[in-house]
Design a protein around this motif. Structure first.
Motif, PDB file in Angstrom:
ATOM      1  N   THR A  60      24.369  80.116  42.020  1.00 54.27           N
ATOM      2  CA  THR A  60      23.154  79.760  42.200  1.00 54.27           C
ATOM      3  C   THR A  60      22.113  80.567  41.530  1.00 54.27           C
ATOM      4  O   THR A  60      22.286  81.765  41.162  1.00 54.27           O
ATOM      5  N   VAL A  61      20.949  80.177  41.228  1.00 58.58           N
ATOM      6  CA  VAL A  61      19.577  80.848  40.666  1.00 58.58           C
ATOM      7  C   VAL A  61      18.795  80.795  41.924  1.00 58.58           C
ATOM      8  O   VAL A  61      18.227  79.828  42.413  1.00 58.58           O
ATOM      9  N   GLU A  62      18.564  82.269  42.204  1.00 61.74           N
ATOM     10  CA  GLU A  62      17.631  82.357  43.782  1.00 61.74           C
ATOM     11  C   GLU A  62      16.282  82.248  42.999  1.00 61.74           C
ATOM     12  O   GLU A  62      15.563  83.290  42.354  1.00 61.74           O
ATOM     13  N   SER A  63      15.614  81.031  43.085  1.00 63.56           N
ATOM     14  CA  SER A  63      14.132  81.170  42.787  1.00 63.56           C
ATOM     15  C   SER A  63      13.302  80.045  43.423  1.00 63.56           C
ATOM     16  O   SER A  63      14.217  79.423  44.169  1.00 63.56           O
ATOM     17  N   ASN A  64      12.183  80.119  43.687  1.00 58.73           N
ATOM     18  CA  ASN A  64      11.317  79.261  44.530  1.00 58.73           C
ATOM     19  C   ASN A  64      10.011  78.811  44.009  1.00 58.73           C
ATOM     20  O   ASN A  64       9.769  79.525  43.040  1.00 58.73           O
ATOM     21  N   SER A  65       9.271  78.182  44.599  1.00 56.04           N
ATOM     22  CA  SER A  65       7.997  77.306  43.973  1.00 56.04           C
ATOM     23  C   SER A  65       6.962  78.753  43.880  1.00 56.04           C
ATOM     24  O   SER A  65       5.915  78.553  42.988  1.00 56.04           O
ATOM     25  N   GLU A 106      26.494  65.198  35.823  1.00 53.59           N
ATOM     26  CA  GLU A 106      26.819  66.467  34.781  1.00 53.59           C
ATOM     27  C   GLU A 106      28.203  67.032  35.033  1.00 53.59           C
ATOM     28  O   GLU A 106      29.034  67.231  34.472  1.00 53.59           O
ATOM     29  N   PHE A 107      28.480  66.984  36.413  1.00 62.31           N
ATOM     30  CA  PHE A 107      29.578  67.888  36.810  1.00 62.31           C
ATOM     31  C   PHE A 107      30.954  66.748  36.553  1.00 62.31           C
ATOM     32  O   PHE A 107      31.888  67.177  35.888  1.00 62.31           O
ATOM     33  N   GLU A 108      30.652  65.433  36.936  1.00 56.86           N
ATOM     34  CA  GLU A 108      31.800  64.456  36.565  1.00 56.86           C
ATOM     35  C   GLU A 108      31.976  64.537  35.099  1.00 56.86           C
ATOM     36  O   GLU A 108      33.227  64.566  34.757  1.00 56.86           O
ATOM     37  N   LYS A 109      31.129  64.615  34.154  1.00 56.96           N
ATOM     38  CA  LYS A 109      31.140  64.414  32.834  1.00 56.96           C
ATOM     39  C   LYS A 109      31.914  65.541  32.361  1.00 56.96           C
ATOM     40  O   LYS A 109      32.783  65.492  31.613  1.00 56.96           O
ATOM     41  N   ALA A 110      31.592  66.912  32.838  1.00 56.67           N
ATOM     42  CA  ALA A 110      32.248  67.878  32.423  1.00 56.67           C
ATOM     43  C   ALA A 110      33.722  67.979  32.838  1.00 56.67           C
ATOM     44  O   ALA A 110      34.722  68.410  32.095  1.00 56.67           O
ATOM     45  N   ALA A 111      34.107  67.535  34.000  1.00 48.52           N
ATOM     46  CA  ALA A 111      35.304  67.357  34.682  1.00 48.52           C
ATOM     47  C   ALA A 111      36.163  66.615  33.566  1.00 48.52           C
ATOM     48  O   ALA A 111      37.308  66.839  33.393  1.00 48.52           O
ATOM     49  N   MET A 112      35.544  65.448  33.197  1.00 49.17           N
ATOM     50  CA  MET A 112      36.390  64.427  32.628  1.00 49.17           C
ATOM     51  C   MET A 112      36.865  64.942  31.382  1.00 49.17           C
ATOM     52  O   MET A 112      38.067  64.518  30.943  1.00 49.17           O
ATOM     53  N   ALA A 168      29.262  76.997  31.316  1.00 40.73           N
ATOM     54  CA  ALA A 168      28.816  76.631  32.759  1.00 40.73           C
ATOM     55  C   ALA A 168      28.077  75.331  32.636  1.00 40.73           C
ATOM     56  O   ALA A 168      27.136  75.247  31.642  1.00 40.73           O
ATOM     57  N   VAL A 169      28.227  74.300  33.688  1.00 41.05           N
ATOM     58  CA  VAL A 169      27.613  73.085  33.786  1.00 41.05           C
ATOM     59  C   VAL A 169      26.298  73.398  34.937  1.00 41.05           C
ATOM     60  O   VAL A 169      26.606  73.656  35.894  1.00 41.05           O
ATOM     61  N   LYS A 170      25.324  72.966  34.638  1.00 42.93           N
ATOM     62  CA  LYS A 170      24.039  72.918  35.310  1.00 42.93           C
ATOM     63  C   LYS A 170      23.786  71.675  36.218  1.00 42.93           C
ATOM     64  O   LYS A 170      23.851  70.724  35.588  1.00 42.93           O
ATOM     65  N   THR A 171      23.770  71.843  37.406  1.00 41.98           N
ATOM     66  CA  THR A 171      23.480  70.623  38.438  1.00 41.98           C
ATOM     67  C   THR A 171      22.296  71.368  39.382  1.00 41.98           C
ATOM     68  O   THR A 171      21.745  72.249  39.301  1.00 41.98           O
ATOM     69  N   SER A 172      21.955  70.222  40.270  1.00 43.94           N
ATOM     70  CA  SER A 172      20.957  70.633  41.156  1.00 43.94           C
ATOM     71  C   SER A 172      21.423  71.948  42.028  1.00 43.94           C
ATOM     72  O   SER A 172      20.469  72.363  42.600  1.00 43.94           O
ATOM     73  N   TYR A 173      22.606  72.237  42.315  1.00 39.82           N
ATOM     74  CA  TYR A 173      23.159  73.042  42.948  1.00 39.82           C
ATOM     75  C   TYR A 173      23.120  74.567  42.259  1.00 39.82           C
ATOM     76  O   TYR A 173      22.918  75.638  43.088  1.00 39.82           O
ATOM     77  N   GLY A 174      23.360  74.405  41.222  1.00 38.16           N
ATOM     78  CA  GLY A 174      23.207  75.703  40.172  1.00 38.16           C
ATOM     79  C   GLY A 174      24.105  75.585  39.016  1.00 38.16           C
ATOM     80  O   GLY A 174      24.572  74.284  38.498  1.00 38.16           O
ATOM     81  N   TYR A 175      25.042  76.414  38.739  1.00 34.32           N
ATOM     82  CA  TYR A 175      25.840  76.616  37.648  1.00 34.32           C
ATOM     83  C   TYR A 175      27.133  76.344  37.953  1.00 34.32           C
ATOM     84  O   TYR A 175      27.669  77.402  38.916  1.00 34.32           O
ATOM     85  N   HIS A 176      28.039  75.512  37.390  1.00 35.88           N
ATOM     86  CA  HIS A 176      29.554  75.388  37.903  1.00 35.88           C
ATOM     87  C   HIS A 176      30.523  75.790  36.459  1.00 35.88           C
ATOM     88  O   HIS A 176      30.247  75.501  35.562  1.00 35.88           O
ATOM     89  N   ILE A 177      31.399  76.628  37.044  1.00 32.81           N
ATOM     90  CA  ILE A 177      32.516  76.826  36.190  1.00 32.81           C
ATOM     91  C   ILE A 177      33.534  75.822  36.888  1.00 32.81           C
ATOM     92  O   ILE A 177      34.134  76.154  38.002  1.00 32.81           O
ATOM     93  N   ILE A 178      34.260  74.762  35.866  1.00 32.83           N
ATOM     94  CA  ILE A 178      35.119  73.835  36.565  1.00 32.83           C
ATOM     95  C   ILE A 178      36.389  74.035  36.077  1.00 32.83           C
ATOM     96  O   ILE A 178      36.656  74.165  34.971  1.00 32.83           O
ATOM     97  N   TYR A 179      37.518  74.284  36.945  1.00 32.00           N
ATOM     98  CA  TYR A 179      38.744  74.229  36.631  1.00 32.00           C
ATOM     99  C   TYR A 179      39.386  72.851  37.094  1.00 32.00           C
ATOM    100  O   TYR A 179      39.434  72.552  38.368  1.00 32.00           O
TER     101      TYR A 179
END
Length: 189
Positions: free
Chosen positions: A42-47, A109-115, A126-137
């Motif tokens: 995750t990216v720890e940031s706020n407004s 974004e996650f689905e497309k990368a996993a597919m 790494a794939v960016k979603t609203s949760y952060g960055y994912h490395i998917i296996y």
């Protein structure tokens, strides 16, 4: 009256969907269930943060991701790295295992990368979603369901997409339905 009108609108939109539209959706967006694991950073940031602070948080996340990729390339086990690095508290302790998911259950974004991944491989960026960055296996993927098994759900999704994307479609549909049933509205004012 609103419920019946909604059903009539949906029926009208269904009549405009062609077999070609259904086949394209099937080819592009339908996939067999995927079993995957991930490492979430995750990216720890706020407004209230300044642009520099936000950039620093992004840089910190990027450095962590690079460190993970370096370890993966040097033969470290994905699931061990997930236990060590993943910030997804729901599955980090079990090696980042997400279980099996179907279309529409993950962010697009996650689905497309996993597919796109081959079974037994991880994404190299790494794939960016609203949760952060994912490395998917990608652990496993089931066969794609037959078109006949998912045709109705595809039609329903295409109807919903059409109604959501074209705000004038409801008016067009009502005009066409009035013509079809010979309804004339006379209002001189």
């Amino acid at each position: 009256l609103g419920y019946r009108r909604e059903l009539a609108l949906k029926d009208y939109v269904k009549s405009t969907i062609s077999d070609k539209d259904i086949e394209k959706y099937y080819d592009d967006k339908v996939f067999g269930d995927i079993t995957a694991s991930h490492i979430l950073i995750t990216v720890e940031s706020n407004s209230t943060m300044t642009d520099d602070e936000k950039r620093e948080a992004e840089d910190k996340a990027a450095a962590t991701i690079n460190e993970i990729y370096e370890k993966l390339e040097n033969g470290s086990d994905f699931h061990d790295l997930a236990k060590e690095y993943s910030e997804d508290s729901s599955n980090a302790s079990n090696g980042g295992r997400l279980g099996t998911f179907s279309q529409g259950e993950m962010e697009s974004e996650f689905e497309k990368a996993a597919m796109k991944l081959e079974v037994g491989k991880y994404n190299t960026k790494a794939v960016k979603t609203s949760y952060g960055y994912h490395i998917i296996y990608k652990e496993q993927q089931n066969d794609k369901p037959k078109l006949s098994e998912v045709k109705q759900s595809i039609i329903d999704k295409l109807v919903k997409e059409s109604l959501n994307s074209d705000t004038k479609l409801q008016y067009k549909a009502l005009i066409e339905l009035r013509k079809e049933y010979g309804i004339k509205i006379n209002d001189e004012d």
